[in-house]
Structure formats: C-alpha cells, structure tokens
Design a protein around this motif. Structure first.
Motif, mmCIF file in Angstrom:
data_model
loop_
_atom_site.group_PDB
_atom_site.id
_atom_site.type_symbol
_atom_site.label_atom_id
_atom_site.label_comp_id
_atom_site.label_asym_id
_atom_site.label_seq_id
_atom_site.Cartn_x
_atom_site.Cartn_y
_atom_site.Cartn_z
ATOM 1 N N ALA A 71 22.999 24.184 20.410
ATOM 2 C CA ALA A 71 23.076 25.151 21.506
ATOM 3 C C ALA A 71 22.108 24.708 22.592
ATOM 4 C CB ALA A 71 22.708 26.549 21.017
ATOM 5 N N VAL A 72 22.555 24.778 23.833
ATOM 6 C CA VAL A 72 21.710 24.471 24.984
ATOM 7 C C VAL A 72 21.667 25.744 25.814
ATOM 8 C CG1 VAL A 72 21.296 22.903 26.897
ATOM 9 C CG2 VAL A 72 22.679 22.141 24.957
ATOM 10 N N ALA A 73 20.513 26.414 25.804
ATOM 11 C CA ALA A 73 20.437 27.703 26.493
ATOM 12 C C ALA A 73 18.980 28.051 26.777
ATOM 13 C CB ALA A 73 21.057 28.793 25.628
ATOM 14 N N PRO A 74 18.644 28.325 28.000
ATOM 15 C CA PRO A 74 19.461 28.186 29.197
ATOM 16 C C PRO A 74 19.497 26.718 29.628
ATOM 17 C CG PRO A 74 17.294 28.983 29.816
ATOM 18 C CD PRO A 74 17.315 28.886 28.304
ATOM 19 N N LEU A 109 24.918 27.147 27.651
ATOM 20 C CA LEU A 109 24.908 28.339 28.493
ATOM 21 C C LEU A 109 24.008 28.097 29.699
ATOM 22 C CD1 LEU A 109 25.713 31.309 28.901
ATOM 23 C CD2 LEU A 109 23.739 31.929 27.494
ATOM 24 N N PRO A 110 24.590 27.922 30.890
ATOM 25 C CA PRO A 110 23.820 27.576 32.082
ATOM 26 C C PRO A 110 22.989 28.731 32.647
ATOM 27 C CG PRO A 110 26.160 27.067 32.368
ATOM 28 C CD PRO A 110 26.027 27.901 31.139
ATOM 29 N N PHE A 111 22.107 28.335 33.561
ATOM 30 C CA PHE A 111 21.394 29.276 34.411
ATOM 31 C C PHE A 111 20.974 28.517 35.657
ATOM 32 C CE2 PHE A 111 17.877 31.788 36.068
ATOM 33 C CZ PHE A 111 18.399 33.075 35.966
ATOM 34 N N TRP A 112 21.690 28.776 36.768
ATOM 35 C CA TRP A 112 21.349 28.180 38.048
ATOM 36 C C TRP A 112 21.930 29.027 39.155
ATOM 37 C CZ3 TRP A 112 24.038 24.379 34.814
ATOM 38 C CH2 TRP A 112 25.427 24.375 34.977
ATOM 39 N N GLY A 139 31.339 29.715 34.554
ATOM 40 C CA GLY A 139 32.462 30.347 35.246
ATOM 41 C C GLY A 139 32.930 31.566 34.478
ATOM 42 N N GLU A 140 33.739 32.373 35.148
ATOM 43 C CA GLU A 140 34.263 33.586 34.495
ATOM 44 C C GLU A 140 35.006 33.210 33.228
ATOM 45 O OE1 GLU A 140 33.809 36.699 35.130
ATOM 46 O OE2 GLU A 140 32.936 36.610 37.106
ATOM 47 N N PRO A 141 34.867 33.941 32.159
ATOM 48 C CA PRO A 141 34.128 35.195 31.965
ATOM 49 C C PRO A 141 32.712 34.972 31.446
ATOM 50 C CG PRO A 141 35.427 34.795 30.023
ATOM 51 C CD PRO A 141 35.673 33.620 30.968
ATOM 52 N N HIS A 142 32.177 33.789 31.609
ATOM 53 C CA HIS A 142 30.857 33.451 31.071
ATOM 54 C C HIS A 142 29.787 33.548 32.159
ATOM 55 C CE1 HIS A 142 33.030 32.343 27.506
ATOM 56 N NE2 HIS A 142 33.738 31.448 28.173
ATOM 57 N N PHE A 143 29.046 32.499 32.337
ATOM 58 C CA PHE A 143 27.969 32.498 33.317
ATOM 59 C C PHE A 143 28.518 32.229 34.711
ATOM 60 C CE2 PHE A 143 25.018 30.122 35.975
ATOM 61 C CZ PHE A 143 24.000 31.044 36.076
ATOM 62 N N VAL A 144 28.126 33.065 35.648
ATOM 63 C CA VAL A 144 28.475 32.893 37.064
ATOM 64 C C VAL A 144 27.156 32.766 37.824
ATOM 65 C CG1 VAL A 144 29.585 33.936 39.065
ATOM 66 C CG2 VAL A 144 30.589 34.232 36.786
ATOM 67 N N PRO A 145 27.005 31.715 38.645
ATOM 68 C CA PRO A 145 25.746 31.523 39.365
ATOM 69 C C PRO A 145 25.387 32.717 40.251
ATOM 70 C CG PRO A 145 27.114 29.576 39.532
ATOM 71 C CD PRO A 145 27.971 30.646 38.915
ATOM 72 N N HIS A 146 24.100 32.925 40.386
ATOM 73 C CA HIS A 146 23.559 34.011 41.203
ATOM 74 C C HIS A 146 23.164 33.471 42.572
ATOM 75 C CE1 HIS A 146 20.470 32.109 38.718
ATOM 76 N NE2 HIS A 146 19.722 32.182 39.813
ATOM 77 N N LEU A 147 22.949 34.361 43.509
ATOM 78 C CA LEU A 147 22.482 33.965 44.838
ATOM 79 C C LEU A 147 21.061 33.415 44.736
ATOM 80 C CD1 LEU A 147 23.777 36.975 46.967
ATOM 81 C CD2 LEU A 147 24.756 34.672 46.809
ATOM 82 N N PRO A 148 20.727 32.419 45.543
ATOM 83 C CA PRO A 148 19.361 31.906 45.517
ATOM 84 C C PRO A 148 18.348 33.029 45.716
ATOM 85 C CG PRO A 148 20.759 30.496 46.864
ATOM 86 C CD PRO A 148 21.573 31.711 46.514
ATOM 87 N N GLY A 149 17.306 32.981 44.921
ATOM 88 C CA GLY A 149 16.250 33.982 45.032
ATOM 89 C C GLY A 149 16.492 35.256 44.252
ATOM 90 N N ARG A 154 18.408 38.702 37.066
ATOM 91 C CA ARG A 154 19.458 38.469 36.079
ATOM 92 C C ARG A 154 18.921 38.062 34.712
ATOM 93 N NH1 ARG A 154 24.469 35.693 38.531
ATOM 94 N NH2 ARG A 154 25.058 35.860 36.364
ATOM 95 N N ILE A 155 17.647 37.733 34.655
ATOM 96 C CA ILE A 155 17.075 37.256 33.400
ATOM 97 C C ILE A 155 17.211 38.264 32.262
ATOM 98 C CG2 ILE A 155 14.913 36.591 32.266
ATOM 99 C CD1 ILE A 155 14.224 35.110 34.899
ATOM 100 N N PRO A 156 16.878 39.541 32.453
ATOM 101 C CA PRO A 156 16.996 40.482 31.326
ATOM 102 C C PRO A 156 18.421 40.611 30.787
ATOM 103 C CG PRO A 156 15.668 41.434 33.072
ATOM 104 C CD PRO A 156 16.284 40.175 33.630
ATOM 105 N N ALA A 157 19.418 40.368 31.614
ATOM 106 C CA ALA A 157 20.810 40.526 31.178
ATOM 107 C C ALA A 157 21.483 39.191 30.875
ATOM 108 C CB ALA A 157 21.601 41.252 32.274
ATOM 109 N N HIS A 158 20.701 38.124 30.726
ATOM 110 C CA HIS A 158 21.309 36.822 30.436
ATOM 111 C C HIS A 158 22.125 36.930 29.151
ATOM 112 C CE1 HIS A 158 21.830 32.645 31.311
ATOM 113 N NE2 HIS A 158 21.376 32.279 30.124
#
Length: 174
Positions: A71-74, A109-112, A139-149, A154-158
């Motif tokens: 597993a690679v997360a995040p 599971l990405p985070f960017w 991508g949907e329905p998984h991780f969708v990138p957030h706006l910069p800053g 989003r961290i608590p709901a990762h």
C-alpha cells in the motif's frame, strides 16, 4: 524504544538458541526483525515459531512472500512520477519498484492538489503504473485533487479505507 534491530541469523551451531537474543533485545526496547539465511531457516537451525513469538514479527528468509501486498498512502506526485519512471533512489522507491517487478498486489492512494495534477507527467505516470497492474486510486470515485492551499482541510477526511478495500481481494488466511 531503542529502534529497529535487523537480526541476520546464519546456519551455525548456536543458531537454535537465537530466540534468547531476540527476547533480550525486545526486553531492551528493540523492535527485532529477524532475517534467516535459507540454510538457517530450511535446515532447522532456527525455531521460527519461537522467534516469531518472541519478536512479534515474521521471520524472513526470502525477499518477498507470495501473500504480501503493498500500500502506498498517501502518495505524492514526486513518488508517483519517480516510481513510474523506475527510480529507486530511496528505500521506499526501491521497495515499490521491486514489488511492481514481482507483480505483488499494489494499491496507491494519492494526495496532491489540482495544480500539481495539471502537470502532464501525472496522467502519464498514473497510466504507466495502472498498465503494470497497480491500483492507483485517483479520480472519481476515489481521490480527487483539492485546490492549492486547501489540502489541510481535507486531511481529517482522507479516505484511508480505500487502499485497504482495494487490496481486500488479495488477503490470504494464514
């Protein structure tokens, strides 16, 4: 805790008593990871069950087991793109490139943020890893990138559970 102690056990006369060393190391705060040479493990020099019971860890005697998954997360953009290009300049990337070559089940599971996602290397790297069988949960329905800053909100709901859900079909009883 003293740290991690990698204990390599060879097929020599005293090897059957190595559980004494493991127990003492654990008692002194070490997290003991035992690696037995094939001759030590296969030749009956090591009481594998006793060492595993004393250390709380599996005794290794080969690089990877058939029942392993990764597993690679995040996962960051840096790790994604370097991994897809075959870099192994850190221990983590070395494990990932080897796991890919061994065809182990892998979920990432990405985070960017959306600005990073806009770089053409991201889609190319995701496609490369997916073509190798990696479950990149992007991508949907998984991780969708957030706006910069806005990543901090989003961290608590990762969605950590997604990586385990993706690997659930690969779990074995043992």
């Amino acid at each position: 805790m003293s740290g991690v102690l990698y204990l390599v056990v060879c097929a020599a006369g005293p090897a059957p008593g190595v559980v004494t060393l493991v127990r003492d190391a654990v008692g002194r705060g070490w997290d003991v990871c035992t690696i037995a040479t094939p001759a030590a493990e296969g030749g009956g020099f090591v009481d594998v069950a006793a060492v595993e019971g004393a250390s709380g860890r599996v005794v290794r005697h080969r690089y990877r087991r058939a029942d392993e998954a990764v597993a690679v997360a995040p996962m960051t953009v840096n790790t994604l793109t370097k991994w897809a290009d075959g870099h192994a300049d850190t221990y983590a990337l070395g494990v990932l490139t080897e796991a890919l070559g061994l065809r182990l089940p892998i979920a990432a599971l990405p985070f960017w943020n959306a600005a990073q996602a806009a770089h053409p290397a991201v889609d190319r790297a995701v496609a490369t890893l997916r073509s190798c069988g990696v479950q990149v949960l992007y991508g949907e329905p998984h991780f969708v990138p957030h706006l910069p800053g806005t990543g901090g909100t989003r961290i608590p709901a990762h969605p950590w559970h997604l990586v385990l859900d993706a690997l659930a079909g690969h779990a074995t009883e043992g």
